[in-house]
Every structure is written in structure tokens, then in C-alpha cells.
Design an enzyme around this catalytic site. Sequence first.
Site, PDB file in Angstrom:
ATOM      1  CE1 TYR A 246      -3.114  -2.948   0.308  1.00 47.21           C
ATOM      2  CE2 TYR A 246      -3.444  -2.451   2.620  1.00 47.21           C
ATOM      3  CZ  TYR A 246      -3.722  -3.216   1.506  1.00 47.21           C
ATOM      4  OH  TYR A 246      -4.623  -4.260   1.612  1.00 47.21           O
TER       5      TYR A 246
ATOM      6  N   GLY B  53     -18.271  -3.183  -0.660  1.00 53.94           N
ATOM      7  CA  GLY B  53     -18.307  -3.208  -2.106  1.00 53.94           C
ATOM      8  C   GLY B  53     -17.064  -2.673  -2.771  1.00 53.94           C
ATOM      9  N   GLY B  54     -16.117  -2.163  -1.987  1.00 48.66           N
ATOM     10  CA  GLY B  54     -14.869  -1.680  -2.560  1.00 48.66           C
ATOM     11  C   GLY B  54     -15.046  -0.354  -3.265  1.00 48.66           C
ATOM     12  CG  PHE B  55     -12.033   0.939  -5.558  1.00 44.87           C
ATOM     13  CD1 PHE B  55     -11.509   1.994  -4.827  1.00 44.87           C
ATOM     14  CD2 PHE B  55     -11.299  -0.230  -5.646  1.00 44.87           C
ATOM     15  CE1 PHE B  55     -10.271   1.895  -4.203  1.00 44.87           C
ATOM     16  CE2 PHE B  55     -10.069  -0.345  -5.029  1.00 44.87           C
ATOM     17  CZ  PHE B  55      -9.547   0.711  -4.303  1.00 44.87           C
TER      18      PHE B  55
END
Length: 290
Positions: free
Chosen positions: A66, A218-220
Site C-alpha cells: 500500500y 463493495g470496494g470502489f
Amino acid sequence: MTTDTTTLPGGTWALGGRTITRFGYGAMQLAGPGVMGPPTDRDGAIAVLRDVVEQGITHIDTSGAYGPHVTNELIREALHPYPESVLISTKVGADRDAAGGWPAARTPADLRRQVRENLESLGVERLDLVNLRMGDAHEPQPGSITGALETLVELQQEGLVRQLGVSNVTAEQVAEARAVAPIVCVQNMYNLAHRGDDRLIDDLAADGIAYVPFFPLGGFSPLQAGALSAVAARLDATPMSVALAWLVRRSPNILLIPGTSRVAHLRENLAGAALALSQEDVTELDTIGR
């Protein structure tokens, strides 16, 4: 003042002999756009990490990939020396390229380098938990996990790693990994609309192994579903609050790691996960992913 961990959503879970809060924190969003480079608001990133600990959260999830290394360095700046109660989990098995991709890096030399880099960037002599990331940037892929995991077992035997987990894996790879070494958690994509691991979660729960869903909201692409919106409206809550509360209720071995770069959003996630769902709510929500 630090919050009593028993008041956090879901209570606690014993992970490899360490008791941690089921509600944790994922640090991925602290890096810049595309999980590359420094944060746009460094002071805000430091503030949210310190508030994580102030709220009583004792599980922080990160990775040397990251940034790369950005979130680890922020965690070190904000929290080192780390409270004894805090467990920091990290991941190895992928690097970053100049285009922001996630190329696999699972040779023995790659894994040893990544463990060393995590040790250095976090400022510790031993990593609490290392998850071996398999698959590609999108989903798990078939293939043996044994060789890569054996390298991490060697590092564990050398005293550089306390506990091992696996990430972005198939159920078959989980079984293979468990035949190689004790695994304390599985970290896969899972949420209300993406429920391919339902059976795996239940099997792991029966054996006392944690399941850590990434992209719990749901992420992005945030979760969108008519049933989710209907339940949220009925409870006068946000859809994301309902999605987190559903995960807390789904199984006692689920450990949440929703991420954010803002203190206010962290508090919203905590409040949302504590939302009480009725059986009617759960029944309606269960129609989304099936």
C-alpha cells in the site's frame, strides 16, 4: 480515553492466542489515489490512526504494497511504540509496479524481502500476522499455495512472524494451506452482494478460524441493491451501516476491516456496525447475494 473493547460491534475474537476486537480497521485508504503515493491529508491520516486506538479497536490491517510502504510508515509515525493490545496484520505475495499494478511476488526471495520490508517500515522485530496473498489483482486463481507458504513457515520458525493467514484464495487452497501449517485467518472478498464464500465461512467458524472480508462495503463500487436500500430506509440508517451490521451478525468469526481516511467516517462505520438488525431484516438482506 480508550473505549472498552467489549462495547465495540461484535465484541472480540481470539486470533491465534490474541484477543482482538471483531471490528478492526483497514489502512489501505490512507495511501494516495490508486493506493499509490502519500495521502492528500497526512495530518488527517495520522489523526484517524490515533482515533482507531482511542476507540478501542485492536486490529489494524495493512500491507507493504500500500503506497508502497506508505500506510506502514504512517502507522509507525502515528502509533509506535504500539500498545500491547494492538495486533497489526500485513500481507505479502504482491508488489507494485510503476503503473499501479499488483504483480505477483511469491518466490522465496520475494517473500523474504517483503517480510523484511514490513518489519522495517512498521518498526518491529516480529510481525504479528502475515497473510499470504494469492490470485491476481481481481480474484483468486487456481494453483498450489504450498511452496510460498513453506517460505513463510520458515520465517515464522526464525522468529520473524507470529501467526500466518492466507488471502485471495479458493476453498481448495485454504485446505492445502491448513495441511502445511496452522492458519489463523482467511482474508477474501466478501460482502452482501458477493457471497461465494458462505460455506467456507461456516466451515472456518466451526474450526475456530477467523474470516476477514475485504471490500466489505463493495470496494470502489459501493453496494447497490433494492433490498439494502429498503432495509436502510426502514431503519432510518445508511445502506453502508446496514451492510456492516449484516456482516457482524453473519458469523461470529467474521472480523471487519472497513477503511477510511477520516475520523468522522471511522465513527460512522463504528455506529453503523452496531446497528441492530431483526430476523426480518436479515431475511430480506439475504436475498441480495443469492
